[in-house]
Each structure stands twice: as C-alpha cells, then as structure tokens.
Design a protein around this motif. Structure first.
Motif, PDB file in Angstrom:
ATOM      1  N   GLU A 147       0.839  -1.182   0.000  1.00  0.00           N
ATOM      2  CA  GLU A 147       0.000   0.000   0.000  1.00  0.00           C
ATOM      3  C   GLU A 147       0.880   1.240   0.000  1.00  0.00           C
ATOM      4  O   GLU A 147       2.063   1.187   0.325  1.00  0.00           O
ATOM      5  N   GLY A 148       0.296   2.342  -0.384  1.00  0.00           N
ATOM      6  CA  GLY A 148       1.059   3.577  -0.396  1.00  0.00           C
ATOM      7  C   GLY A 148       0.232   4.738  -0.907  1.00  0.00           C
ATOM      8  O   GLY A 148      -0.961   4.607  -1.198  1.00  0.00           O
ATOM      9  N   VAL A 149       0.878   5.875  -1.017  1.00  0.00           N
ATOM     10  CA  VAL A 149       0.236   7.099  -1.498  1.00  0.00           C
ATOM     11  C   VAL A 149       1.032   7.622  -2.681  1.00  0.00           C
ATOM     12  O   VAL A 149       2.269   7.669  -2.649  1.00  0.00           O
ATOM     13  N   VAL A 150       0.334   7.999  -3.724  1.00  0.00           N
ATOM     14  CA  VAL A 150       0.960   8.603  -4.900  1.00  0.00           C
ATOM     15  C   VAL A 150       0.837  10.122  -4.767  1.00  0.00           C
ATOM     16  O   VAL A 150      -0.262  10.653  -4.582  1.00  0.00           O
ATOM     17  N   THR A 151       1.986  10.809  -4.851  1.00  0.00           N
ATOM     18  CA  THR A 151       2.034  12.247  -4.573  1.00  0.00           C
ATOM     19  C   THR A 151       2.633  13.011  -5.747  1.00  0.00           C
ATOM     20  O   THR A 151       3.536  12.515  -6.420  1.00  0.00           O
ATOM     21  N   ASP A 152       2.108  14.193  -5.995  1.00  0.00           N
ATOM     22  CA  ASP A 152       2.690  15.111  -6.972  1.00  0.00           C
ATOM     23  C   ASP A 152       4.026  15.612  -6.428  1.00  0.00           C
ATOM     24  O   ASP A 152       4.097  16.141  -5.313  1.00  0.00           O
ATOM     25  N   ALA A 153       5.096  15.469  -7.200  1.00  0.00           N
ATOM     26  CA  ALA A 153       6.436  15.805  -6.716  1.00  0.00           C
ATOM     27  C   ALA A 153       6.621  17.297  -6.508  1.00  0.00           C
ATOM     28  O   ALA A 153       7.477  17.709  -5.721  1.00  0.00           O
ATOM     29  N   ILE A 154       5.834  18.140  -7.182  1.00  0.00           N
ATOM     30  CA  ILE A 154       6.023  19.581  -7.070  1.00  0.00           C
ATOM     31  C   ILE A 154       5.224  20.169  -5.913  1.00  0.00           C
ATOM     32  O   ILE A 154       5.762  20.824  -5.028  1.00  0.00           O
ATOM     33  N   ASN A 155       3.921  19.915  -5.893  1.00  0.00           N
ATOM     34  CA  ASN A 155       3.091  20.537  -4.863  1.00  0.00           C
ATOM     35  C   ASN A 155       2.807  19.619  -3.686  1.00  0.00           C
ATOM     36  O   ASN A 155       2.118  20.009  -2.748  1.00  0.00           O
ATOM     37  N   VAL A 200       4.984  21.068 -16.425  1.00  0.00           N
ATOM     38  CA  VAL A 200       5.569  21.442 -15.141  1.00  0.00           C
ATOM     39  C   VAL A 200       5.129  22.854 -14.784  1.00  0.00           C
ATOM     40  O   VAL A 200       5.244  23.764 -15.588  1.00  0.00           O
ATOM     41  N   LYS A 201       4.619  23.027 -13.577  1.00  0.00           N
ATOM     42  CA  LYS A 201       4.113  24.326 -13.157  1.00  0.00           C
ATOM     43  C   LYS A 201       4.879  24.860 -11.968  1.00  0.00           C
ATOM     44  O   LYS A 201       5.333  24.129 -11.122  1.00  0.00           O
ATOM     45  N   LEU A 202       5.001  26.196 -11.948  1.00  0.00           N
ATOM     46  CA  LEU A 202       5.565  26.830 -10.764  1.00  0.00           C
ATOM     47  C   LEU A 202       4.551  26.753  -9.637  1.00  0.00           C
ATOM     48  O   LEU A 202       3.366  26.978  -9.847  1.00  0.00           O
ATOM     49  N   ALA A 203       5.041  26.422  -8.440  1.00  0.00           N
ATOM     50  CA  ALA A 203       4.158  26.376  -7.275  1.00  0.00           C
ATOM     51  C   ALA A 203       4.369  27.616  -6.423  1.00  0.00           C
ATOM     52  O   ALA A 203       5.483  28.119  -6.302  1.00  0.00           O
ATOM     53  N   VAL A 263      13.445  29.234  -5.663  1.00  0.00           N
ATOM     54  CA  VAL A 263      13.959  27.981  -5.107  1.00  0.00           C
ATOM     55  C   VAL A 263      13.658  26.862  -6.099  1.00  0.00           C
ATOM     56  O   VAL A 263      12.548  26.773  -6.641  1.00  0.00           O
ATOM     57  N   ILE A 264      14.662  26.018  -6.342  1.00  0.00           N
ATOM     58  CA  ILE A 264      14.482  24.931  -7.308  1.00  0.00           C
ATOM     59  C   ILE A 264      14.830  23.587  -6.664  1.00  0.00           C
ATOM     60  O   ILE A 264      15.422  23.516  -5.588  1.00  0.00           O
ATOM     61  N   ILE A 323      13.179  21.813 -11.288  1.00  0.00           N
ATOM     62  CA  ILE A 323      11.794  22.061 -10.932  1.00  0.00           C
ATOM     63  C   ILE A 323      11.746  23.292 -10.029  1.00  0.00           C
ATOM     64  O   ILE A 323      12.368  23.332  -8.969  1.00  0.00           O
ATOM     65  N   VAL A 324      11.044  24.337 -10.479  1.00  0.00           N
ATOM     66  CA  VAL A 324      10.874  25.534  -9.670  1.00  0.00           C
ATOM     67  C   VAL A 324       9.773  25.267  -8.652  1.00  0.00           C
ATOM     68  O   VAL A 324       8.634  24.957  -9.016  1.00  0.00           O
ATOM     69  N   ILE A 325      10.109  25.362  -7.379  1.00  0.00           N
ATOM     70  CA  ILE A 325       9.110  25.087  -6.351  1.00  0.00           C
ATOM     71  C   ILE A 325       8.696  26.333  -5.583  1.00  0.00           C
ATOM     72  O   ILE A 325       7.733  26.295  -4.823  1.00  0.00           O
ATOM     73  N   LYS A 326       9.414  27.454  -5.789  1.00  0.00           N
ATOM     74  CA  LYS A 326       9.019  28.684  -5.107  1.00  0.00           C
ATOM     75  C   LYS A 326       9.602  29.883  -5.834  1.00  0.00           C
ATOM     76  O   LYS A 326      10.740  29.869  -6.262  1.00  0.00           O
TER      77      LYS A 326
END
Length: 649
Positions: free
Chosen positions: A415-423, A504-507, A568-569, A644-647
C-alpha cells in the motif's frame, strides 16, 4: 465515485480474507464472488473462491474455479495439487493424475496415501499447503500444561506444576489431583510459579481447569472434580467424574461457585466453551445418549443463567471414540479434538465446515504442525482469527503436556500514497500496476481521492509497482515480500510523480511579471504562472557537465542570482535503462551532485536548492525500458537533469 468504489472493494477483500481465516467459508465465498464480478484483484479472489468451494465439499465448483486458477501466471504450485484433488473428487482419475504429475514436476512432494480414492477430500485440499506455524511459549513447565485461553491480554491455563504431578490429562476420567488454573500476561517471556494461580474460589485441593470466560469478563466456566464438602463424590464404579462450574467476578475476585444443571454424578461434564455472544455453552461429556466414548454437546444459556435445550452435536462431529475440548471462534466455527476421525496419530485437532443453512457438513484435520503422531488437544483461537494456542504431549516438549502457540500467515498487502512531486498533493485516479519478477502484470487499480492504493500480494516473491497518469512521468518501486516476519501484514511503497516537461508548473507564485526568454509563460485562464527550465543531458555512463549544457546552466544561474533572487528549485537527475538499477542509482546521484556543484560554484546560494536527487532509471520519458530496442538519441532523452521551480516570490 470510482475512488469510493475502489476503497469499498479493498474493504470487501479484507472482510473475505478474515471470514476465510475463521473457517466461515460460505460467507467468504459470497464476498469473493463479488470481488470477481467487480474485477478487483481477480486472480487472488478466484484462488480463494475455489478454496472455499473445496472446503464446502463441492468438488464440482471447486474444479470449475481451480481450472481457471492453474492458467494464471506464476500461480503457487499447490493449486496444481488442489485441482488434482478436485478432479479426483469428481472421479476424473485420469485428469487428476495428470495434474498430480504437473505438481510433482514443479517440485511438489506427494505422500504415498494422498490419492487413495476414499481420502477426505477437503482435508487433502486443506493440507496442500501448511496453514499453521508455531511460535515460542515461555510459560511451560516440566509438568503438565494445557488449556491456554487468551482474553484482554491475559492467558489463562491449566497446570500441575505446583505439586509436580505429571500425568496424562486428556479424556482421563480417573485423573490424578492437583491441576490448578494459572493466569499470566500474554506477552510474558518468563515462566510462572504458584504466585500466578488464579485468585478466588476456583482452585481447590482437586483438579481445576480448563476455563472459558464471557466476553464481558464477568463470568467464568471451568472444569473441576466432582466433590462436595471437601469430599470427592464417586460414581458406581468408584470413579470421581468431572463437572463444569460457573463463577462470577466480584471486586476483582472470582466468587460464588455454582454447580450447573447439566452435571451428573454418574458421568463427566467438562471442557466448557462459549459461542460468540455467550448464549450457548459447548462441552464434552460421556453422558448417556451419545455416540460412544465422550461427545461434544451444546446447551442454551438463558438470560437468567438457566441452561435449556441440551443437544448432542451429531454424528458429523461425534464418533464412537472420544471427542473433547470444544472451542468456538468469533465466527461460531467449532473446533475440537478427536481420536475417532482420521488423523495423524492419537488425538488430533479438527475444524468444522458449515453449509449454506449453517449446519455442520464436514470436519477438517488441521494438519501439521498443529497435529502430530501424539495427543494434540485444547485448541483455542484468538479474536484476530490467525493466532492462538493448543497443547500436545509430542516429543521435544518440556513436560508431559505442553502449550504451543500458533499463527496462520495473514494476507499481505502493498500500500502507499501517490504524490505530486512539485506541490506534494495526492494524485487521485493514478493507475497502479503490479508486476512480478518476470515482468508479468498481475494486478492493477486506481488511487482513491487521497492518492491511496492497496493491493493484496503473495509472500516470498519479488515485485515492481508502477504508478502512471497522463500528466506525469511514471514512477516505480521494486520491492520484495521475501523473508518477512509473519506478523507483518503490509508493505509501504509510496510513489512520487513528476509532471511531464510540458506541464511542469511553478508552485506558490506571487510574481506577475515573468519574461525570461520564451521559457517562462503565463496561463491566462488561471492566473497561475508556469515555467519550463530546459533540462541538460549527459553522455552514456558519464556525469560531467558538457560544454553546451554549461551554457544552459549559466542561464539558470542568471535567473536565480539576478532576475529572481528568491527563486527555489529542485534538481532531479536520471539515467537511461541500460545497466543495473544499483549502478543507475549511483550514476544519477553523481549527475545530481555535479549539477548542484556547478550552480553553487557560479554563485547560487545553496539554500535556494531545496534538494538534488538521483532517480536512476525509474522515470523514463519514453518507451526505452529494459529490453526495448532504441537508438542513441532516444536513450539520451532519458539521460537528463531536470530543474523544478518550487518557489518564486
């Protein structure tokens, strides 16, 4: 609605497995049929449904489903054996021999008597694979110990350790004195002495035990020698028989011993057991009206405590020999000991099978290691349906009778959770596919609204699980279910999905004016800005920064040091599929490190790089997986580092 439905199917499978483990095969079969109809983990559900029909003495339906089971990829080989037995149950002896040979050719071992035409069909199917496994018990003595019964973290058991009387305890209507009832913590890892004797009016100068206790913990039924005013009461043959007494817990002390109406001076009544709602009392007795020896009987317990409607359990359970030590699990399945049914030695432990109308239709020998060529008795199952105790005087024990703990291997799930790596938000409706070590897909499902998935798996196998969604690059995890502790029921495998380069989106963007060449654009429909920082690529098996990609890195340096000093990347490095997973993990880590070091050497503040990590070959962006023929240009698309731009504020 799909997510809710998937969660419902997971719950159904757990319920079906629980019912199956507790011998409630009719109810379990109903749920497995629903799972098959809904195409949920269909291969597994089909195997279990076939087993249900086998245990319900229905070789026709069992054979129908086993026929589909043996066509499954990498099916456990014991199903060849089970299919052969179901065919034999239909008197299709030639086909049966063919599948028996298939089982033997696959490494299965067949006993000489396994295929005699009169063998008990369900016992042979049940015994195709070991069902029970033994665990250590710390509180045995060199004397007789048996009758272990667990409730609320305590184990109650019967022992002759206090006086050192080591005599055989089973069905001995002329037993010797000095058995007492003891209690200890279920998780104790030490032996117990006289200080562990149960407090109150229970232990006497004669035999006391074993016991059973109501679910509320207020009432106990226990066996004791027939005596009155401290004097043994003997029958016409000069023997002292056994009786069942009832006692109540008052101020933490067992008091007010009551002689029950089912007792008599001329026969024995002992081995009390209660059903799941404490409305029926089961026991063994050699009273008149039985089938011979001692039989299993049942009586109703009325709200006022009176006992009515005494009934013999019938000839499916009882034989001309001795039956005793009944136990009822919380699904109201009867277990008992007998030397009249076909067994492995002297007394064996059996479970019962109920039909569609809740009547007992057959019995199952629980097989090794619960049963042996010695006396095996006083079986008790805990509330979980997979652990419990029994007693045996087999060789290798500490005393004349010893208590053994057992467990059945519970079902195992990944079992597990699938998560968006950016947000870092969960990804609903991601497709989860489970593969075996040969690359065969064996199960699939979608994540629920919380990104959660859960799939039933077999033990002692290697797997790969893959998560995919059309907006993301696939992620996978390799894992194994080999050499796990039997208590473990789930393996966690979380998956992280990175958006594909074109989405890919900026968060967390607060700026409204981005114009770094053509790489940063705006989404007018949402007002949320998106960005694409071009990846850089590497030569085969290399991690040094190539000159042409140093220019791309210099653009990122300018962006982070001049244009957007708060950006931040995250750096993510990858490989192509060639090479081992271990090698590619190291190579991608080196690529992430070299990229990180280059940016820092050009003046980027390390605090502005949230993470630099290698992902090996887990996130290929094209079809060039292991075994797929691709040209070098396609392979190089996978040998990349992404930014990946995260901020950005």
């Amino acid at each position: 609605m799909l997510s809710i439905s998937m969660f419902s199917q997971q719950g159904k499978q757990k319920r079906a497995d629980t019912l199956f483990n507790k011998f409630s095969f009719v109810k379990a079969a109903e749920v497995y049929r629903e799972l098959i109809a809904n195409n949920y983990n269909k291969d597994y559900a089909t195997r279990k449904l076939a087993d249900c029909y086998a245990f319900l003495r229905d070789p026709n339906n069992a054979s129908r489903y086993y026929k589909n089971v043996v066509k499954q990829e990498n099916v456990p080989i014991e199903y060849y054996y089970k299919y052969a037995q179901s065919l034999r149950g239909m008197k299709k002896y030639d086909e049966s021999q063919e599948w028996l040979q298939r089982y033997k050719d696959s490494g299965g071992v067949v006993n000489a008597n396994d295929f005699s035409k009169d063998i008990n069909f369900i016992t042979s199917v049940f015994g195709a694979k070991q069902q029970y496994f033994l665990d250590r018990v710390y509180f045995n003595s060199k004397y007789s110990d048996f009758g272990a019964f667990e409730q609320n973290g305590k184990v109650y058991f019967t022992s002759s350790r206090d006086e050192g009387v080591a005599v055989k305890r089973l069905y001995g209507w002329n037993e010797q004195p000095f058995l007492d009832i003891y209690v200890t913590d279920a998780k104790t890892k030490r032996n117990v002495d006289h200080s562990a004797k149960l407090k109150g009016d229970i232990n006497s100068i004669y035999h006391d035990g074993p016991v059973t206790i109501t679910k509320d913990g207020r009432t106990m039924y226990f066996s004791r020698n027939n005596f009155k005013d401290q004097i043994e009461v003997k029958d016409k043959k000069g023997l002292t028989n056994m009786k069942i007494y009832r006692v109540t817990l008052r101020d933490s002390i067992w008091k007010d011993v009551e002689d029950l109406s089912i007792n008599g001076d001329e026969f024995s009544t002992q081995h009390a057991a209660l059903n799941s709602d404490d409305t029926k009392l089961y026991f063994s007795s050699d009273r008149p009206g039985g089938h011979g020896g001692s039989d299993i009987w049942v009586v109703n317990i009325n709200p006022d405590g009176t006992l009515t409607d005494l009934k013999n359990m019938g000839d499916v359970v009882n034989t001309e020999s001795a039956e005793g030590f009944p136990f009822i699990n919380n699904e109201n399945t009867l277990f008992f000991s007998s030397d009249g049914h076909t067994g492995l030695g002297l007394l064996d432990i059996f479970g019962t099978i109920k039909g569609e109308n809740d009547e007992i239709v057959d019995v199952i020998n629980l097989g090794v290691p619960v049963n042996s060529n010695s006396d095996d008795f006083s079986f008790a199952m805990n509330q979980d349906g997979i652990t419990g105790y029994f007693a045996s005087n087999r060789k290798g024990g500490r005393g004349s009778d010893d208590i053994y703990a057992f467990h059945r291997v519970p079902s195992l799930e990944v079992e597990g959770v699938v998560t968006d790596a950016i947000n870092t938000k969960p990804v609903p409706k991601a497709m989860i596919k489970l593969f075996d070590d040969k690359g065969n897909q064996i199960a699939y499902m979608e994540t629920d609204e919380n990104g959660f998935y859960q799939i039933n798996i077999d033990r002692n196998k290697d797997y790969r699980i893959v998560a995919s969604q059309n907006k993301y690059i696939d992620d996978y995890r390799d894992f194994t279910s080999k050499n796990l502790q039997t208590e473990l029921t789930n393996i966690n495998a979380n998956l992280l999905l990175n958006p594909k380069p074109d989405v890919v989106k900026l968060a967390d963007l607060n700026t409204t004016n981005l114009d770094y060449n053509s790489n940063i654009t705006s989404q007018d429909s949402t007002g949320v800005k998106s960005a694409e920082l071009n990846p850089i690529y590497f030569d085969f098996e290399k991690y040094n920064i190539l000159k042409e990609y140093a220019l791309e890195l210099d653009k990122i340096v300018k962006l982070m040091t001049s244009d957007y000093p708060d950006m931040v990347i995250r750096i993510e490095a990858h490989t192509d599929s060639r090479g081992t997973h271990e090698y590619n993990d190291r190579l991608s880590t080196n690529r992430a490190n070299s990229t990180y070091n280059y940016l820092i050497s050009k003046g980027v503040n390390p605090s502005r790089i949230a993470e630099h990590k290698g992902y090996g070959e887990r996130r290929l962006i094209n079809e060039c997986a292991d075994g797929v023929s691709c040209d070098e240009a396609k392979h190089q698309l996978n040998r990349r580092t992404e930014f990946i731009v995260i901020k950005m504020e």
